[in-house]
Design an enzyme around this catalytic site. Sequence first.
Site, PDB file in Angstrom:
ATOM      1  N   PRO A  10      12.391  -4.486   0.899  1.00 21.82           N
ATOM      2  CA  PRO A  10      12.837  -5.251  -0.045  1.00 21.82           C
ATOM      3  C   PRO A  10      12.762  -4.660  -1.403  1.00 21.82           C
ATOM      4  O   PRO A  10      11.834  -3.686  -1.595  1.00 21.82           O
ATOM      5  CB  PRO A  10      11.547  -6.217  -0.269  1.00 21.82           C
ATOM      6  CG  PRO A  10      10.414  -5.853   0.629  1.00 21.82           C
ATOM      7  CD  PRO A  10      11.001  -4.942   1.735  1.00 21.82           C
ATOM      8  N   ASN A  11      13.629  -5.148  -2.400  1.00 22.82           N
ATOM      9  CA  ASN A  11      13.825  -4.681  -3.634  1.00 22.82           C
ATOM     10  C   ASN A  11      14.606  -3.315  -3.645  1.00 22.82           C
ATOM     11  O   ASN A  11      15.038  -2.831  -4.599  1.00 22.82           O
ATOM     12  CB  ASN A  11      12.842  -4.600  -4.339  1.00 22.82           C
ATOM     13  CG  ASN A  11      12.233  -6.014  -4.299  1.00 22.82           C
ATOM     14  OD1 ASN A  11      12.964  -7.023  -4.709  1.00 22.82           O
ATOM     15  ND2 ASN A  11      10.885  -6.322  -4.247  1.00 22.82           N
ATOM     16  N   ARG A  18      16.593  -0.221 -10.928  1.00 22.83           N
ATOM     17  CA  ARG A  18      15.208  -0.870 -10.951  1.00 22.83           C
ATOM     18  C   ARG A  18      14.211   0.501 -11.226  1.00 22.83           C
ATOM     19  O   ARG A  18      14.201   1.353 -10.681  1.00 22.83           O
ATOM     20  CB  ARG A  18      14.916  -1.244  -9.288  1.00 22.83           C
ATOM     21  CG  ARG A  18      13.510  -1.469  -9.126  1.00 22.83           C
ATOM     22  CD  ARG A  18      13.492  -1.629  -7.604  1.00 22.83           C
ATOM     23  NE  ARG A  18      12.175  -2.069  -7.213  1.00 22.83           N
ATOM     24  CZ  ARG A  18      11.494  -1.698  -6.179  1.00 22.83           C
ATOM     25  NH1 ARG A  18      12.268  -0.856  -5.181  1.00 22.83           N
ATOM     26  NH2 ARG A  18      10.192  -1.969  -6.107  1.00 22.83           N
ATOM     27  N   TYR A  23      12.085   5.324  -9.536  1.00 22.56           N
ATOM     28  CA  TYR A  23      12.880   5.574  -8.339  1.00 22.56           C
ATOM     29  C   TYR A  23      14.297   6.209  -8.685  1.00 22.56           C
ATOM     30  O   TYR A  23      15.025   6.335  -7.917  1.00 22.56           O
ATOM     31  CB  TYR A  23      13.159   3.939  -7.946  1.00 22.56           C
ATOM     32  CG  TYR A  23      11.895   3.416  -7.565  1.00 22.56           C
ATOM     33  CD1 TYR A  23      11.076   3.850  -6.625  1.00 22.56           C
ATOM     34  CD2 TYR A  23      11.545   2.164  -8.181  1.00 22.56           C
ATOM     35  CE1 TYR A  23       9.833   3.227  -6.165  1.00 22.56           C
ATOM     36  CE2 TYR A  23      10.463   1.391  -7.825  1.00 22.56           C
ATOM     37  CZ  TYR A  23       9.609   1.973  -6.795  1.00 22.56           C
ATOM     38  OH  TYR A  23       8.329   1.050  -6.468  1.00 22.56           O
ATOM     39  N   ASN A  74      11.772   3.066   4.996  1.00 19.08           N
ATOM     40  CA  ASN A  74      11.124   2.856   3.781  1.00 19.08           C
ATOM     41  C   ASN A  74      10.460   1.375   3.516  1.00 19.08           C
ATOM     42  O   ASN A  74      11.461   0.575   3.409  1.00 19.08           O
ATOM     43  CB  ASN A  74      11.666   3.278   2.553  1.00 19.08           C
ATOM     44  CG  ASN A  74      10.970   3.242   1.383  1.00 19.08           C
ATOM     45  OD1 ASN A  74       9.986   2.399   1.306  1.00 19.08           O
ATOM     46  ND2 ASN A  74      11.703   3.660   0.114  1.00 19.08           N
ATOM     47  N   ALA A  77       7.469  -2.592  -0.597  1.00 18.98           N
ATOM     48  CA  ALA A  77       6.083  -3.395  -0.782  1.00 18.98           C
ATOM     49  C   ALA A  77       5.422  -3.618   0.419  1.00 18.98           C
ATOM     50  O   ALA A  77       4.188  -3.886   0.380  1.00 18.98           O
ATOM     51  CB  ALA A  77       6.344  -4.638  -1.858  1.00 18.98           C
ATOM     52  N   HIS A  80       2.252  -1.801   2.013  1.00 17.60           N
ATOM     53  CA  HIS A  80       1.104  -2.169   1.479  1.00 17.60           C
ATOM     54  C   HIS A  80       0.411  -3.692   2.011  1.00 17.60           C
ATOM     55  O   HIS A  80      -0.779  -3.823   1.790  1.00 17.60           O
ATOM     56  CB  HIS A  80       0.936  -2.016  -0.046  1.00 17.60           C
ATOM     57  CG  HIS A  80       1.788  -1.105  -0.465  1.00 17.60           C
ATOM     58  ND1 HIS A  80       1.387   0.023  -0.402  1.00 17.60           N
ATOM     59  CD2 HIS A  80       3.060  -1.179  -1.275  1.00 17.60           C
ATOM     60  CE1 HIS A  80       2.255   0.798  -1.099  1.00 17.60           C
ATOM     61  NE2 HIS A  80       3.181   0.361  -1.554  1.00 17.60           N
ATOM     62  N   ASP A  87       2.753  -3.529  13.428  1.00 21.13           N
ATOM     63  CA  ASP A  87       2.685  -3.891  15.087  1.00 21.13           C
ATOM     64  C   ASP A  87       4.096  -3.693  15.536  1.00 21.13           C
ATOM     65  O   ASP A  87       4.287  -3.102  16.668  1.00 21.13           O
ATOM     66  CB  ASP A  87       2.402  -5.395  15.090  1.00 21.13           C
ATOM     67  CG  ASP A  87       0.922  -5.634  15.065  1.00 21.13           C
ATOM     68  OD1 ASP A  87       0.038  -4.523  14.919  1.00 21.13           O
ATOM     69  OD2 ASP A  87       0.469  -6.637  14.779  1.00 21.13           O
ATOM     70  N   GLU A  98       7.885   7.759   7.714  1.00 18.23           N
ATOM     71  CA  GLU A  98       7.890   6.764   6.680  1.00 18.23           C
ATOM     72  C   GLU A  98       8.289   7.455   5.459  1.00 18.23           C
ATOM     73  O   GLU A  98       7.865   8.575   5.208  1.00 18.23           O
ATOM     74  CB  GLU A  98       6.404   6.182   6.696  1.00 18.23           C
ATOM     75  CG  GLU A  98       6.289   5.286   5.245  1.00 18.23           C
ATOM     76  CD  GLU A  98       4.965   4.415   5.348  1.00 18.23           C
ATOM     77  OE1 GLU A  98       4.595   3.987   6.422  1.00 18.23           O
ATOM     78  OE2 GLU A  98       4.345   4.428   4.317  1.00 18.23           O
ATOM     79  N   HIS A 100       8.795   7.213   1.113  1.00 13.12           N
ATOM     80  CA  HIS A 100       8.873   6.736  -0.121  1.00 13.12           C
ATOM     81  C   HIS A 100       9.169   7.427  -1.198  1.00 13.12           C
ATOM     82  O   HIS A 100       8.960   8.771  -1.289  1.00 13.12           O
ATOM     83  CB  HIS A 100       7.274   6.186  -0.569  1.00 13.12           C
ATOM     84  CG  HIS A 100       6.760   5.327   0.457  1.00 13.12           C
ATOM     85  ND1 HIS A 100       6.914   4.133   0.422  1.00 13.12           N
ATOM     86  CD2 HIS A 100       5.740   5.708   1.376  1.00 13.12           C
ATOM     87  CE1 HIS A 100       6.436   3.521   1.581  1.00 13.12           C
ATOM     88  NE2 HIS A 100       5.365   4.317   2.059  1.00 13.12           N
ATOM     89  N   SER A 102       8.945   7.446  -4.397  1.00 18.89           N
ATOM     90  CA  SER A 102       7.653   7.708  -5.455  1.00 18.89           C
ATOM     91  C   SER A 102       6.680   8.070  -4.666  1.00 18.89           C
ATOM     92  O   SER A 102       6.589   7.804  -3.550  1.00 18.89           O
ATOM     93  CB  SER A 102       7.568   6.533  -6.384  1.00 18.89           C
ATOM     94  OG  SER A 102       6.975   5.321  -5.414  1.00 18.89           O
ATOM     95  N   ARG A 107      -0.017   6.414  -8.095  1.00 15.96           N
ATOM     96  CA  ARG A 107       0.476   4.970  -8.918  1.00 15.96           C
ATOM     97  C   ARG A 107      -0.504   4.073  -8.814  1.00 15.96           C
ATOM     98  O   ARG A 107      -1.702   4.499  -8.710  1.00 15.96           O
ATOM     99  CB  ARG A 107       1.934   4.398  -8.133  1.00 15.96           C
ATOM    100  CG  ARG A 107       3.103   5.462  -8.098  1.00 15.96           C
ATOM    101  CD  ARG A 107       4.206   4.896  -7.828  1.00 15.96           C
ATOM    102  NE  ARG A 107       4.332   3.673  -8.469  1.00 15.96           N
ATOM    103  CZ  ARG A 107       5.566   2.774  -8.204  1.00 15.96           C
ATOM    104  NH1 ARG A 107       6.233   3.026  -7.200  1.00 15.96           N
ATOM    105  NH2 ARG A 107       5.756   1.755  -8.808  1.00 15.96           N
ATOM    106  N   ARG A 111      -1.102   0.420  -4.267  1.00 13.95           N
ATOM    107  CA  ARG A 111      -0.182   1.075  -3.565  1.00 13.95           C
ATOM    108  C   ARG A 111      -0.682   2.388  -2.809  1.00 13.95           C
ATOM    109  O   ARG A 111       0.241   3.048  -2.127  1.00 13.95           O
ATOM    110  CB  ARG A 111       1.117   1.704  -4.605  1.00 13.95           C
ATOM    111  CG  ARG A 111       1.810   0.790  -5.153  1.00 13.95           C
ATOM    112  CD  ARG A 111       3.113   1.146  -5.847  1.00 13.95           C
ATOM    113  NE  ARG A 111       3.518   0.259  -7.165  1.00 13.95           N
ATOM    114  CZ  ARG A 111       4.225  -0.801  -6.799  1.00 13.95           C
ATOM    115  NH1 ARG A 111       4.834  -1.075  -5.463  1.00 13.95           N
ATOM    116  NH2 ARG A 111       4.391  -1.505  -7.706  1.00 13.95           N
TER     117      ARG A 111
HETATM  118  C1  DQA Z   1       8.456   2.329  -2.422  1.00 14.78           C
HETATM  119  C2  DQA Z   1       6.950   2.599  -3.074  1.00 14.78           C
HETATM  120  C3  DQA Z   1       6.365   1.050  -2.728  1.00 14.78           C
HETATM  121  O1  DQA Z   1       5.247   0.894  -3.329  1.00 14.78           O
HETATM  122  C4  DQA Z   1       7.221  -0.074  -3.570  1.00 14.78           C
HETATM  123  O2  DQA Z   1       6.744  -1.395  -3.221  1.00 14.78           O
HETATM  124  C5  DQA Z   1       8.562   0.156  -3.282  1.00 14.78           C
HETATM  125  C6  DQA Z   1       9.158   1.358  -3.193  1.00 14.78           C
HETATM  126  C7  DQA Z   1       9.008   3.987  -2.637  1.00 14.78           C
HETATM  127  O3  DQA Z   1      10.117   4.176  -2.138  1.00 14.78           O
HETATM  128  O4  DQA Z   1       8.630   4.648  -3.593  1.00 14.78           O
HETATM  129  O5  DQA Z   1       9.353  -0.867  -3.217  1.00 14.78           O
HETATM  130  O6  DQA Z   1       8.321   2.287  -0.947  1.00 14.78           O
END
Ligand code: DQA
Length: 149
Positions: A10-11, A18, A23, A74, A77, A80, A87, A98, A100, A102, A107, A111
Amino acid sequence: MKKILIINGPNLNLLGNREKNFYGKTTLNSIKTICEAYCKKNKMECNFFQSNHEGELIEKIHLAANDYAGIIINPAAYTHTSIALLDALRAIEKPKIEVHISNIYSRDDYRRKSITSEAVDGIICGFGEKGYTLAIDAIKNLIYKNSND
Ligand code: DQA
């Protein structure tokens, strides 16, 4: 040709606008183009996917059981919070990385715990969008370590 699935939570569709301090300025579409080109250079193919919905991410992970040699994710959110994503990842016995953008360990306290990382082979975080190509290198190593071709 080995196919990998690159999943974004998401996002991440808002990248480029953003929270640029965390990011950067690169859009998700640019990251997709970079990943496709990098996979091609490495004689692999990728399916690059983003969703803001937990269930859609889970259903996409299920497809990897038959259709893909590995997963880069990735979970944003959901990293977390989501035992359901954990699962789903645990159910797939393929290499998994995985990513990320950031450094989640530098942070907010909430997170610093990645639930989903319990199901993956390794995590790359804090390298900006470059983390995606680092993850492609890592997954390629894992895929070919486990295969004869
Ligand atoms: C993220 C880090 C997460 O904590 C955050 O919610 C994101 C992006 C990252 O790519 O740094 O949406 O996964």
